[in-house]
Scaffold this active site. Sequence first.
Site, short mmCIF file in Angstrom:
data_model
loop_
_atom_site.label_atom_id
_atom_site.label_comp_id
_atom_site.label_asym_id
_atom_site.label_seq_id
_atom_site.Cartn_x
_atom_site.Cartn_y
_atom_site.Cartn_z
N PRO A 2 0.70 -1.30 -0.14
CA PRO A 2 0.00 0.11 -0.03
C PRO A 2 0.90 1.27 0.13
O PRO A 2 2.01 1.41 0.67
CB PRO A 2 -0.81 -0.14 1.37
CG PRO A 2 -0.40 -1.45 1.91
CD PRO A 2 0.75 -2.17 1.41
N GLU A 3 0.56 2.26 -0.64
CA GLU A 3 1.29 3.49 -0.97
C GLU A 3 0.28 4.63 -0.31
O GLU A 3 -0.75 4.23 0.23
CB GLU A 3 1.65 3.88 -2.45
CG GLU A 3 2.45 2.72 -2.81
CD GLU A 3 2.83 3.00 -4.51
OE1 GLU A 3 2.96 4.22 -4.67
OE2 GLU A 3 3.30 2.16 -5.19
#
Length: 275
Positions: A2-3
């Site tokens: 996840p960014e």
Amino acid sequence: MPELPEVETIARGLARNVTGDVIESVWLGSKPEPLKSTPAEIVRTLEHARISGVRRVGKHIVVDLSRKSRVASRQKNQAQWIVHLGMTGRLLVAKPEHELPKHTHAVVRLRSGRELRFVDPRRFGRLAVAQQSFHAPGAEPLDLGAELFGGLFRKRKTPIKSALLNQKLLSGVGNIYADESLFRAGIRPRRRAASLTRAELQRLYGALQEVLNEAIAAGGSSVSDYVDSNGDAGFFQFQHRVYGREGEPCQVCGTPIKRIVIAGRSAHYCPKCQR
Ligand SMILES: [Zn+2]
């Protein structure tokens, strides 16, 4: 992994869902890797604390906690519960009757009867508590002005792609959003950061803001197994123009998208549109 947009989506969902709730008890699994603070410290900080808010700091989810001080003092006791999702971590709001998923490392029981569950098969995610205000090491991409953004890269000899991924410079930008913003800015990922002109840095700044905001609006990108705190997928993966599209025609010029490896990370770009 996840960014920024995925973590922002999760943090916003949690903020809507659990702000104002009170933590009644905490269960921690026996695997030591996910715990960055000691189990005793985590339990002591979380139990009986009120969740006063949830927000994103870099790629971290920060749960702000408050409690009435036991000592007679006007000051409210403030602390934070910090979650980093690593590669495969999820922080889910669930009802206790829902079966506990495999690889659950923490269950936080709330007064409302719900649970916050931290699930992470690969165990690169981390749970920690802090008594002081938590800061991410790099600059916050969405709060940063164009001038300061440009200044981050001026003397960097590394490829611009690597500089964008450097969490000490910018916090929260990973492979997907680095590739997508370089495409929109028309800049090749292998270019030395210091070689970018002022105009190119301006374009890159604008492209990064655009890509991150569009991705947040779409609920993030669901590549591998990303879901938000309600278990819902994001949709920005359908708007990726280069990331994960090796060999497919560029949506602008039709040239096949190339994939190269820079410092061990893949980079996707259009050889015609990006210079
Ligand atoms: Zn192209």
